[in-house]
Design an enzyme around this catalytic site. Structure first.
Site, short mmCIF file in Angstrom:
data_model
loop_
_atom_site.label_atom_id
_atom_site.label_comp_id
_atom_site.label_asym_id
_atom_site.label_seq_id
_atom_site.Cartn_x
_atom_site.Cartn_y
_atom_site.Cartn_z
CG ASP A 168 -0.23 -0.23 2.52
OD1 ASP A 168 0.94 -0.64 2.50
OD2 ASP A 168 -0.84 0.00 3.58
CD GLU B 37 10.11 -1.84 11.06
OE1 GLU B 37 10.08 -2.05 12.31
OE2 GLU B 37 9.10 -1.56 10.41
#
Ligand code: UGA
Ligand code: MN
Length: 327
Positions: A191, A276
């Site tokens: 997205d 991350e």
């Protein structure tokens, strides 16, 4: 006025010669004018087009004739590193629209291999045919998030991590089966919005490269702070004390580095926003090892856009749940 030619040419010889010359001229034109072959390639990059063509061919050939694929691949050995773009995706009404937009971006990037991983028990025909139509070199994988770990329809979107098992499936494929062992890996959610220049920034990543991300973490821009070419801090407002306070869209990793650390991957049960940092901590020792890109992290080339869930209250309930048009 002119000396007589030593030979007399028959009319037939002259016509045949003219015909052959024209045919040869047309063939050469066809070969050098890449636009004749691919009307979608608008930019002036015949070399990039040729290398992408050779790359696509080699990927397709590898299924039925590996040695032929190796021969074709040798044509692209001296070409720039491949960017392996990893996209987790799941069935919902906007899925086809998201992937269409993404594929049209990636088509404009030379030397890209798109690794699409569905959050599903098997490959869907919707994604398979979209990938085929895209004309991109691609790999279509799947990995289902277990029921108990999935977001329920009314859960807030941050409640559970997303795309974790799918990215891990891509990492396994990359380490063992990727057609080229050099290259760079980028986790591109379906997205977000990607500027084409981002891909050239990341292409020559040595270990881990980083750059700003727009519209994330409660800020217009979340970004690494750079001094003398080194990352020395972060402009991050949301959980700024994370080891690497950046979004998935804000970094790329060299495939060689991932291969050097064969166990490095994402993990399901981590506090929010730690995916991350978890991956990068397994690969490098600290922010000093990061390679800042995008003009010392001053340019925004990717945005963490999010698509509104469409209101489909006029649709019969079955098609409301599933992806694709209810036609
Ligand atoms: C943020 C980060 O930008 C993501 O990289 C991170 O994975 C995510 O948070 C997280 O919470 O884990 P956000 O916009 O909230 O992103 O997440 P989504 O865009 O909804 O999902 C990230 C990716 O996972 C997308 O490519 C999406 O298609 C995929 N996804 C999402 C699945 O494969 N399965 C799901 O059930 C939901
Ligand atoms: Mn998102």
């Amino acid at each position: 006025m002119f000396a007589r030619l030593p030979y007399r040419f028959s009319r037939r010889q002259v016509v045949t010669t003219a015909f052959c010359c024209s045919a040869a001229f047309l063939c050469i034109q066809l070969l050098v004018t890449y636009r004749c072959l691919d009307p979608y390639q608008g930019a002036d990059v015949p070399k990039a087009w040729l290398s992408r063509c050779a790359w696509t061919l080699s990927t397709r050939l590898s299924d039925w004739n590996p040695s032929c694929a190796v021969a074709v691949r040798s044509l692209v050995v001296s070409q720039p590193p491949v960017i392996y773009v990893v996209t987790p995706t799941y069935a919902r009404p906007v899925q086809e629209a998201e992937l269409t937009r993404l594929s049209h971006t990636f088509r404009l990037v030379p030397m890209v291999h798109w690794v699409v991983v569905e959050d599903a028990l098997e490959r869907s025909s919707l994604v398979a045919s979209l990938l085929k139509r895209s004309g991109l070199p691609h790999t279509h994988l799947w990995a289902k998030t277990p029921e108990e770990q999935q977001l329920r329809p009314n859960d807030p979107s941050w409640l559970r991590p997303k795309g974790v098992l799918q990215r891990n499936a891509a990492l396994r494929w990359l380490r063992s089966l990727a057609p080229r062992s050099d290259g760079v890996v980028y986790f591109a959610d379906d997205d977000n919005t990607y500027d084409l220049r981002l891909f050239e920034e990341m292409r020559y990543t040595q270990r881990v490269s980083v750059w700003p991300v727009g519209l994330v973490g409660g800020l217009l821009v979340e970004r690494p702070l750079v001094k003398n070419g080194r990352v020395v801090g972060w402009n991050a407002a949301w959980k700024p004390h994370r080891r690497f306070p950046l979004d998935m869209a804000g970094f790329a990793v060299s495939l060689q580095l991932l291969k050097k650390h064969p166990k490095a991957q994402f993990r399901m049960n981590l506090p929010r926003g730690q995916q991350e940092s978890h991956l990068l901590s397994q690969l490098i020792s600290g922010p000093g090892d990061l390679e800042p890109k995008a003009n010392n992290c001053t340019q925004v080339l990717v945005w963490h856009t999010r698509t509104e869930r469409p209101k489909l209250n006029m649709e019969p309930s079955r098609s409301r749940q599933q992806g694709g048009a209810p036609l």
